[in-house]
Design a protein around this motif. Structure first.
Motif, PDB file in Angstrom:
ATOM      1  N   LEU A 157      68.334 -37.647  29.337  1.00  0.00           N
ATOM      2  CA  LEU A 157      69.629 -37.030  29.623  1.00  0.00           C
ATOM      3  C   LEU A 157      70.602 -38.108  30.080  1.00  0.00           C
ATOM      4  CD1 LEU A 157      68.435 -33.969  31.792  1.00  0.00           C
ATOM      5  CD2 LEU A 157      68.570 -34.120  29.302  1.00  0.00           C
ATOM      6  N   GLY A 158      71.796 -38.148  29.483  1.00  0.00           N
ATOM      7  CA  GLY A 158      72.811 -39.110  29.920  1.00  0.00           C
ATOM      8  C   GLY A 158      73.453 -39.812  28.741  1.00  0.00           C
ATOM      9  N   GLY A 159      74.543 -40.565  29.038  1.00  0.00           N
ATOM     10  CA  GLY A 159      75.264 -41.246  27.961  1.00  0.00           C
ATOM     11  C   GLY A 159      75.667 -42.660  28.339  1.00  0.00           C
ATOM     12  N   GLY A 160      75.076 -43.190  29.411  1.00  0.00           N
ATOM     13  CA  GLY A 160      75.404 -44.556  29.845  1.00  0.00           C
ATOM     14  C   GLY A 160      74.396 -45.560  29.302  1.00  0.00           C
ATOM     15  N   ASP A 161      74.492 -46.784  29.807  1.00  0.00           N
ATOM     16  CA  ASP A 161      73.613 -47.845  29.308  1.00  0.00           C
ATOM     17  C   ASP A 161      72.133 -47.553  29.537  1.00  0.00           C
ATOM     18  OD1 ASP A 161      75.282 -49.800  28.083  1.00  0.00           O
ATOM     19  OD2 ASP A 161      76.131 -50.192  30.059  1.00  0.00           O
ATOM     20  N   SER A 162      71.796 -47.022  30.728  1.00  0.00           N
ATOM     21  CA  SER A 162      70.366 -46.786  31.011  1.00  0.00           C
ATOM     22  C   SER A 162      69.800 -45.785  30.024  1.00  0.00           C
ATOM     23  CB  SER A 162      70.173 -46.255  32.431  1.00  0.00           C
ATOM     24  OG  SER A 162      70.681 -47.165  33.340  1.00  0.00           O
ATOM     25  N   ALA A 163      70.537 -44.678  29.785  1.00  0.00           N
ATOM     26  CA  ALA A 163      70.047 -43.647  28.868  1.00  0.00           C
ATOM     27  C   ALA A 163      69.823 -44.240  27.477  1.00  0.00           C
ATOM     28  CB  ALA A 163      71.039 -42.489  28.807  1.00  0.00           C
ATOM     29  N   LEU A 164      70.828 -44.950  26.989  1.00  0.00           N
ATOM     30  CA  LEU A 164      70.721 -45.496  25.625  1.00  0.00           C
ATOM     31  C   LEU A 164      69.660 -46.593  25.541  1.00  0.00           C
ATOM     32  CD1 LEU A 164      72.823 -44.857  23.088  1.00  0.00           C
ATOM     33  CD2 LEU A 164      73.136 -43.725  25.265  1.00  0.00           C
ATOM     34  N   ASP A 165      69.568 -47.434  26.566  1.00  0.00           N
ATOM     35  CA  ASP A 165      68.552 -48.501  26.548  1.00  0.00           C
ATOM     36  C   ASP A 165      67.159 -47.890  26.439  1.00  0.00           C
ATOM     37  OD1 ASP A 165      70.523 -50.334  26.821  1.00  0.00           O
ATOM     38  OD2 ASP A 165      70.103 -50.870  28.904  1.00  0.00           O
ATOM     39  N   LEU A 179      67.739 -37.229  22.755  1.00  0.00           N
ATOM     40  CA  LEU A 179      68.801 -37.621  23.687  1.00  0.00           C
ATOM     41  C   LEU A 179      69.752 -36.439  23.845  1.00  0.00           C
ATOM     42  CD1 LEU A 179      70.392 -39.788  25.356  1.00  0.00           C
ATOM     43  CD2 LEU A 179      71.582 -40.362  23.235  1.00  0.00           C
ATOM     44  N   VAL A 180      70.053 -36.097  25.094  1.00  0.00           N
ATOM     45  CA  VAL A 180      70.969 -34.980  25.368  1.00  0.00           C
ATOM     46  C   VAL A 180      72.150 -35.533  26.154  1.00  0.00           C
ATOM     47  CG1 VAL A 180      71.224 -32.753  26.543  1.00  0.00           C
ATOM     48  CG2 VAL A 180      69.026 -33.353  25.474  1.00  0.00           C
ATOM     49  N   HIS A 181      73.359 -35.291  25.661  1.00  0.00           N
ATOM     50  CA  HIS A 181      74.552 -35.819  26.349  1.00  0.00           C
ATOM     51  C   HIS A 181      75.622 -34.729  26.398  1.00  0.00           C
ATOM     52  CE1 HIS A 181      77.463 -38.471  27.939  1.00  0.00           C
ATOM     53  NE2 HIS A 181      78.073 -38.784  26.802  1.00  0.00           N
ATOM     54  N   ARG A 182      76.373 -34.711  27.501  1.00  0.00           N
ATOM     55  CA  ARG A 182      77.332 -33.613  27.672  1.00  0.00           C
ATOM     56  C   ARG A 182      78.593 -33.795  26.819  1.00  0.00           C
ATOM     57  NH1 ARG A 182      81.007 -35.487  31.867  1.00  0.00           N
ATOM     58  NH2 ARG A 182      80.166 -37.521  32.369  1.00  0.00           N
ATOM     59  N   ARG A 183      78.801 -34.975  26.271  1.00  0.00           N
ATOM     60  CA  ARG A 183      79.983 -35.193  25.440  1.00  0.00           C
ATOM     61  C   ARG A 183      79.555 -35.839  24.116  1.00  0.00           C
ATOM     62  NH1 ARG A 183      84.014 -38.748  28.085  1.00  0.00           N
ATOM     63  NH2 ARG A 183      82.266 -39.958  28.839  1.00  0.00           N
ATOM     64  N   VAL A 248      60.972 -35.829  31.290  1.00  0.00           N
ATOM     65  CA  VAL A 248      62.430 -35.904  31.151  1.00  0.00           C
ATOM     66  C   VAL A 248      62.914 -37.088  31.979  1.00  0.00           C
ATOM     67  CG1 VAL A 248      64.598 -34.767  31.733  1.00  0.00           C
ATOM     68  CG2 VAL A 248      62.788 -33.464  30.649  1.00  0.00           C
ATOM     69  N   LEU A 249      63.750 -37.919  31.353  1.00  0.00           N
ATOM     70  CA  LEU A 249      64.339 -39.078  32.047  1.00  0.00           C
ATOM     71  C   LEU A 249      65.816 -38.778  32.251  1.00  0.00           C
ATOM     72  CD1 LEU A 249      61.697 -40.211  30.809  1.00  0.00           C
ATOM     73  CD2 LEU A 249      62.934 -42.277  30.251  1.00  0.00           C
ATOM     74  N   VAL A 250      66.250 -38.832  33.511  1.00  0.00           N
ATOM     75  CA  VAL A 250      67.631 -38.454  33.832  1.00  0.00           C
ATOM     76  C   VAL A 250      68.404 -39.705  34.230  1.00  0.00           C
ATOM     77  CG1 VAL A 250      69.080 -37.027  35.324  1.00  0.00           C
ATOM     78  CG2 VAL A 250      66.788 -36.234  34.679  1.00  0.00           C
ATOM     79  N   PHE A 251      69.503 -39.997  33.506  1.00  0.00           N
ATOM     80  CA  PHE A 251      70.341 -41.157  33.839  1.00  0.00           C
ATOM     81  C   PHE A 251      71.794 -40.696  33.929  1.00  0.00           C
ATOM     82  CE2 PHE A 251      66.684 -43.022  31.524  1.00  0.00           C
ATOM     83  CZ  PHE A 251      66.153 -43.749  32.571  1.00  0.00           C
TER      84      PHE A 251
END
Ligand code: FAD
Length: 346
Positions: A157-165, A179-183, A248-251
């Motif tokens: 979960l997330g859309g920053g560097d940690s999530a994508l990395d 990958l789940v992102h709110r935008r 689930v990994l939350v970033f």
């Protein structure tokens, strides 16, 4: 047990410069920070943004400032304990301080400098019912051992560097990555986003955008699935999707919290620590506070103010540790002892 002259809580710019000022006076320091990299807000919140008000540096980014400070303190070989939160600071009978981190590391120091900024950065939590029952078992805010995800159903979960990395790292190793992102816009580096999108096009990663997690199914800390609410679905504009998940990994990024500092018996003024402006000492003799965390009349939360505070705190600490000697101001330009401490050739 690590014995040192000074423990510095916080590896932000002021904590790092504190190492330098103490080192010039011949004092050894250990630095502890709850985030895994040095630089505090500069590294965590604005590594690529330009700073224009560091004296004699017309412009540098948050990351460049951090790197320059790290270079400047190299001569002092200061140990950094990163990814560890200081939980306890306690005065001992001999007036030294016992310092403990959340990983159980222990220090004894003659003085403590709190350079904790706006507090200890903590991961923003996933707010769904019973999330805490899964935390550190199948719901993770940081990765300790990536091996446990191999061959498993992973939802990130997330859309920053940690999530994508972590998407890029786990694809091909995990059984399945979603990958789940709110935008549909990402804070992560454009190159990582492009790579993720091509993996999605190849069917190697599943992507759910405009979506947020709303509930977890499982039992006894073991996850079965996570339910995601996606905008732009059926009649009411939303639909729920149940995604199988072992982990689930939350970033969601980090937010600062004063945290344990509030429990160390100091005179706290809202979320800051009262200090005097001669020594930058707190209400507890031997414990000092510099940078954004302190308060005094006229305080300005600027890096250059924190640097000045660190210099005066270092002189005060030296005087505290050597009460019978006068601590003279010496110039780095001309002082042989400072040259020696800086490791310069004779
Ligand atoms: P921080 O940088 O906040 O670092 C404190 C560190 O202490 C953190 O890493 C935290 O994890 C750690 N910590 C706290 N509690 C604990 C604990 N219990 N255990 C372990 N670690 C702990 N200032 C300027 O002068 N010029 C600018 O142009 C400028 N631009 C900015 C732009 C932005 C977007 C932001 C957000 C700030 C900006 N600032 C600027 C402010 C500047 O970043 C701060 O003044 C500076 O970072 C303060 O440094 P610090 O070392 O006191 O604290």
């Amino acid at each position: 047990m690590i014995h040192t002259d000074v423990v510095i809580v916080g590896a932000g710019p002021c904590g790092l410069f504190q190492v330098f000022e103490l080192g010039l006076l011949g004092l050894k320091a250990e630095v502890i920070d709850s985030i895994p990299k040095p630089g505090g807000q500069c590294a965590e919140l604005y590594p690529d943004k330009p700073i224009y008000d560091i004296p004699a540096i017309p412009v540098c980014t948050g990351e460049e400032l951090t790197n320059s400070l790290l270079t400047q303190i190299e001569p002092f070989h200061c140990a950094m304990h990163l990814g560890e939160e200081v939980t306890t600071v306690k005065r001992q009978d001999d007036d030294s301080f016992f310092v403990e981190t959340n990983t159980g590391k222990h220090f004894v120091a003659k003085a403590v400098v709190i350079a904790g900024g706006v507090g200890s950065f903590q991961p923003r939590p996933l707010r769904v019912p019973d999330a805490e029952l899964y935390e550190d078992r199948t719901l993770h805010y940081r990765v300790r051992d990536a091996q446990e995800f191999h061959g498993k159903e992973i939802v990130i979960l997330g859309g920053g560097d940690s999530a994508l990395d972590w998407v890029l790292e786990l694809v091909g190793k995990a059984g399945h990555v979603t990958l789940v992102h709110r935008r549909d816009e990402y804070r992560a580096a454009p190159a990582s986003v492009a790579k993720m999108r091509s993996l999605v096009a190849e069917g190697k990663v599943e992507l759910i955008e405009h979506a947020k997690a709303v509930s977890i199914s499982g039992a006894e800390g073991r996850m079965r699935s996570i339910t995601i609410q996606v905008k732009g679905g059926e009649a009411d504009g939303e639909r729920a999707v149940e995604v199988p998940a072992d982990h689930v990994l939350v970033f969601f990024g980090l937010s600062p919290k004063l945290g344990p500092i509030a429990d160390w018996g100091l005179d706290i003024n809202r979320k800051t620590i009262n200090v005097d402006t001669e020594r930058f000492e707190t209400s507890e003799p031997g414990i000092y506070a510099v940078g954004d965390i302190n308060f005094y009349p006229g305080k300005k939360k600027l890096i250059l103010c924190g640097f000045h505070e660190a210099a005066l705190a270092a002189f005060a600490i030296k005087q505290r540790l050597e009460p019978d000697k006068k601590v003279h101001v010496q110039y780095t330009t001309t002082s042989p002892i400072m040259h020696q401490r800086l490791g310069l050739p004779d």
